[in-house]
Scaffold this active site. Structure first.
Site, PDB file in Angstrom:
ATOM      1  N   ASP A 102       0.826  -1.208   0.000  1.00  0.00           N
ATOM      2  CA  ASP A 102       0.000   0.000   0.000  1.00  0.00           C
ATOM      3  C   ASP A 102       0.861   1.258   0.000  1.00  0.00           C
ATOM      4  O   ASP A 102       2.052   1.216   0.330  1.00  0.00           O
ATOM      5  CB  ASP A 102      -0.899  -0.025   1.250  1.00  0.00           C
ATOM      6  CG  ASP A 102      -2.208   0.720   1.050  1.00  0.00           C
ATOM      7  OD1 ASP A 102      -2.303   1.531   0.109  1.00  0.00           O
ATOM      8  OD2 ASP A 102      -3.129   0.489   1.853  1.00  0.00           O
ATOM      9  N   ASP A 137     -11.045   1.962  -2.977  1.00  0.00           N
ATOM     10  CA  ASP A 137     -11.575   1.620  -1.654  1.00  0.00           C
ATOM     11  C   ASP A 137     -13.098   1.581  -1.674  1.00  0.00           C
ATOM     12  O   ASP A 137     -13.714   1.159  -0.700  1.00  0.00           O
ATOM     13  CB  ASP A 137     -11.085   2.627  -0.607  1.00  0.00           C
ATOM     14  CG  ASP A 137      -9.693   2.258  -0.090  1.00  0.00           C
ATOM     15  OD1 ASP A 137      -9.259   1.108  -0.322  1.00  0.00           O
ATOM     16  OD2 ASP A 137      -9.032   3.118   0.527  1.00  0.00           O
TER      17      ASP A 137
HETATM   18  C1  GLA Z   1      -5.750   1.868   2.233  1.00  0.00           C
HETATM   19  C2  GLA Z   1      -6.214   0.696   1.394  1.00  0.00           C
HETATM   20  C3  GLA Z   1      -7.241  -0.105   2.166  1.00  0.00           C
HETATM   21  C4  GLA Z   1      -6.662  -0.566   3.475  1.00  0.00           C
HETATM   22  C5  GLA Z   1      -6.156   0.631   4.263  1.00  0.00           C
HETATM   23  C6  GLA Z   1      -5.412   0.189   5.504  1.00  0.00           C
HETATM   24  O1  GLA Z   1      -6.765   2.801   2.357  1.00  0.00           O
HETATM   25  O2  GLA Z   1      -6.721   1.102   0.169  1.00  0.00           O
HETATM   26  O3  GLA Z   1      -7.683  -1.198   1.406  1.00  0.00           O
HETATM   27  O4  GLA Z   1      -5.615  -1.464   3.227  1.00  0.00           O
HETATM   28  O5  GLA Z   1      -5.295   1.436   3.496  1.00  0.00           O
HETATM   29  O6  GLA Z   1      -4.933   1.240   6.224  1.00  0.00           O
END
Ligand code: GLA
Length: 744
Positions: free
Chosen positions: A482, A552
């Site tokens: 990420d 997301d």
């Molecule tokens: C980002 C990702 C999510 C999750 C969060 C965790 O927003 O897109 O899917 O993994 O971080 O903090």
């Protein structure tokens, strides 16, 4: 032969690049060996054209109607436009030399043609075998600056795509030249009315299609965020006014890069259009010492005379065959369940095992533990950089958890955010200078974290060491990498003052180096890139990971738009897509469990919910969804994608189709977003089938996990030209249906 060159009696050279359906022509001019663009579009038999580039007859200008340099410069269709010598349209290349001058020029010096495609050092790029593609290098010189500029064109023999990049060499007239702008491609278009398509977005709303007429002046999208971004995308399409999904001229340009970019179309006073793409020149300044070479990332240009859909299918084929390297590219990915929206930070070993137990009984194949397993990270305010297991949450550590999950017959995966550092971390307390920051300024915090300075060797080594140690500490099959904040306060404590303008690009090179090392040392790892959802969904990252977290926002209705925009360029097999919890955490919307499954099927497919807590009737549907995935994923992954209806345009319903390459099989998905009175069926005209073939049509039943026994039989021509009534229960909103078509 994809590349042909011809020298005329005046010693001017024409270069013709041919893909199956497109031709691209350039030529050197009488004046100063300038390289001029002649044509890009539908394939031509010969390289002869009328004088389209107005090379001989420049338009009338008040400055004089004889051929003179000033008017020539401002209208000539330069293949690689340079700076400051009379072309007032935007340029692709400028410098700051030791005398403080910024002008550049390009005069033809030499060229060479060879089979295959060279790599680009430190950068992701498409690749091709000798029998798949041919490369033309055209080198020009700028003697005043002591530079050699090489334009690379790789032409793919079976795909309507050309890969382009540029290299600049300092031949030594100056000890150092500062490159202030080096774009990767420029293409000139003449005289037609065009529309553009850009992709715009925001967090949880990535890559929404935005089509509009191209007016005069410069129109561009860009990023200065240090990543390709949620907001704008390194992509531009120029298309004829009449182009639609199936017809018309369409030119797509996509940048194989994950950092700052610019993608621009400029319509000039003479109705020509200059399309350019490359690293954003803002905050870019690269020192090129005598003897050194700078290589730009590459741009992929695709031409289709079969509308937007044709362009899409070409990008999909090219990226599936000539960009993605992972061994997972051609395999079914394990159906995963991710605990992020199930638990957020509030989990422990026991909770994860309880989710996995239930999930494994239903046929789910991998548990992914998301954010919150390291340091003392119980919320997002700490611990990035401290990659040690939080034993309070994970008793027995990663190995114990992974083993327990494995015992259930499931694989195990984890989340990391390796590019970041929390101010509240041991790492930051030990190395505050490892964060990207400006001295004497309070750095902007975003999600309570800073970005690591990946231009530094020590930071790269530390970071790789941490990732590698964690991955070796347990049986970890998958990594979600990420990147949750953009770059601000861009300064490095390591680079000297002359080098600060290199930081953005060096950061990106650092990310690429880390991922290259990762996929080399852990070739069996399934890597999924992610950036606060889909802020780094770009071809650069696909070189390392076969899939990227799309957004997301997992609400299936929002996903219709997000996935349509993403799939405009990127293969369905690359789009991370999960069945979400309801009411959905981003939109608050409640949708049928079946529809959530249909929409996730158009991507990698997985779950992001607490399977122990969802309604029993939904849970009972999971084995059927698992069966659906196994039945159709091969087709979804490898087939040709056709857009039948777009909810983004019609605001009512959405429909897409995937057809196998041999046209023996197809899968149609419909989502009727807004229920409509008196509608029991939608008329759908299918695409891409063989009109002569007879097909059997069977609906998939989400309750049984099987197809209906007896389907209707029809010829491909009837399915495509007359269409079919796709029946279903459309009473109520958000209802979906899946139709499988097989050769009879
Ligand atoms: C980002 C990702 C999510 C999750 C969060 C965790 O927003 O897109 O899917 O993994 O971080 O903090």
């Amino acid at each position: 032969m994809p590349v042909t060159c011809y020298t005329d009696e005046k010693k001017n050279i024409r270069f013709k690049l041919d893909t199956p359906a497109s031709t691209y022509i350039m030529q050197t001019a009488d004046t100063d060996g300038f390289l001029l663009h002649v044509y890009y579009g539908r394939r031509l038999k010969s390289m002869e054209t009328d004088d389209l580039g107005r090379i001989e007859q420049h338009p009338f200008l008040p400055s004089g109607n004889e051929r003179e340099r000033c008017s020539f410069m401002d209208c000539a269709p330069f293949e690689y436009p340079t700076h400051g010598l009379g072309d007032y349209r935007d340029d692709a290349f400028s410098v700051l030399n030791e005398n403080g001058h910024t002008a550049t020029s390009f005069s033809y010096l030499k060229h060479r043609v060879y089979k295959g495609k060279p790599g680009i050092k430190g950068l992701p790029a498409t690749f091709g075998k000798e029998e798949e593609c041919e490369t033309l290098e055209i080198t020009g010189e700028d003697t005043a600056n002591g530079l050699e500029i090489t334009l690379f064109y790789t032409v793919f023999e079976n795909t309507d795509a050309i890969a382009r990049h540029v290299s600049i060499k300092n031949t030594g007239r100056y000890k150092n030249i500062k490159l202030t702008k080096v774009l990767s491609s420029c293409t000139e278009f003449y005289g037609d009315e065009y529309d553009t398509i850009f992709l715009h977005g925001s967090w949880a709303r990535e890559r929404i299609i935005d089509r509009k007429p191209l007016g005069y002046g410069k129109h561009y999208v860009s990023s200065l965020r240090g990543e390709s971004s949620h907001q704008e995308h390194p992509f531009i399409t120029l298309l004829s006014k009449d182009a639609d999904e199936d017809r018309g001229d369409v030119y797509g340009f996509n940048f194989v890069y994950s950092g700052n970019f610019i993608a621009q179309a400029e319509k000039s006073q003479f109705d020509t259009v200059r399309v350019m793409m490359g690293i954003n020149p803002v905050d870019f300044c690269w020192n090129l010492k005598a003897g050194e070479v700078f290589e730009t990332p590459e741009v992929i240009s695709v031409y289709s005379h079969e509308g937007i859909g044709g362009m899409t299918r070409t990008f999909h084929d090219l990226y599936r065959n000539n960009l993605i390297r992972s061994r997972y590219r051609d395999c079914e990915r394990p159906i995963l369940i991710n605990n992020w929206e199930a638990t957020y930070f509030n989990f422990d070993t026991e909770k994860l095992i309880s989710i996995a137990k239930q999930a494994s009984e239903l046929g789910i194949e991998m548990l992914v533990m998301d954010d919150g397993w390291f340091g003392h990270r119980d919320d997002d305010s700490s611990s990035l950089g401290d990659w040690t297991v939080n034993e309070e949450k994970l008793k027995g550590g990663l190995k114990y958890l992974a083993d327990e999950i494995n015992k259930l017959g499931m694989k195990f995966g984890i989340w990391m955010e390796p590019e970041m550092i929390s101010p509240d971390s041991d790492l930051y307390r030990a190395h505050p200078d490892w964060a990207i920051q400006l001295p004497d300024r309070k750095a902007a915090m975003s999600r309570a974290q800073y970005v690591l300075d990946l231009s530094r060797r020590d930071v790269i080594e530390y970071t790789f060491g941490q990732i590698s140690r964690i991955l070796k500490s347990a049986n970890i099959s998958y990594l979600k990498w990420d990147m949750n904040r953009q770059l601000t306060d861009v300064g490095s404590f390591m680079l000297d003052k002359e080098e600060q303008g290199e930081l953005f690009h060096r950061y990106c090179l650092g990310v690429y180096e880390l991922q290259e090392r990762l996929v080399t040392e852990f070739p069996d790892l399934l890597l999924e890139n992610c950036s606060g959802g889909g802020a780094r969904f770009d071809p650069g990252m696909l070189y390392y990971s076969p899939q990227i977290w799309t957004s997301d926002d997992q609400d299936p209705v929002e996903r219709l738009k997000i996935q349509q925009g993403t799939a405009l360029i990127y293969p369905l097999s690359t789009m991370g897509a999960h069945v979400c919890d309801c009411p959905n955490h981003s939109t608050g919307r409640t949708t049928p469990f079946a529809t959530r499954g249909y929409v996730a099927l158009a991507g990698t497919f997985g779950y992001e919910l607490d399977v122990t807590r969802i309604p029993e009737e939904d849970r009972r549907m999971i084995p059927a969804q698992v069966a659906m995935y196994h039945k159709y994923n091969k087709l979804v992954r490898n087939g040709d994608y056709y857009r039948v209806a777009s909810y983004l345009e019609n605001r009512e319903w959405d429909c897409w189709e995937v057809v196998s390459k041999d046209k023996t099989e197809a899968l149609v998905t419909i989502v009727n977003v807004i229920g409509r009175v008196n509608y029991k069926a939608r008329l759908i005209k299918l695409k891409g089938l063989n009109p002569q073939k007879k097909y059997v049509l069977k609906y998939f039943d989400m309750n049984t996990g099987d197809e209906e026994k007896n389907g209707m039989t029809l010829y491909g021509d009837a399915l495509m030209y007359a269409g079919i009534n796709m029946t279903g229960d459309y009473h109520g909103d958000f209802k979906g249906r899946l139709l499988h078509i097989n050769e009879a």
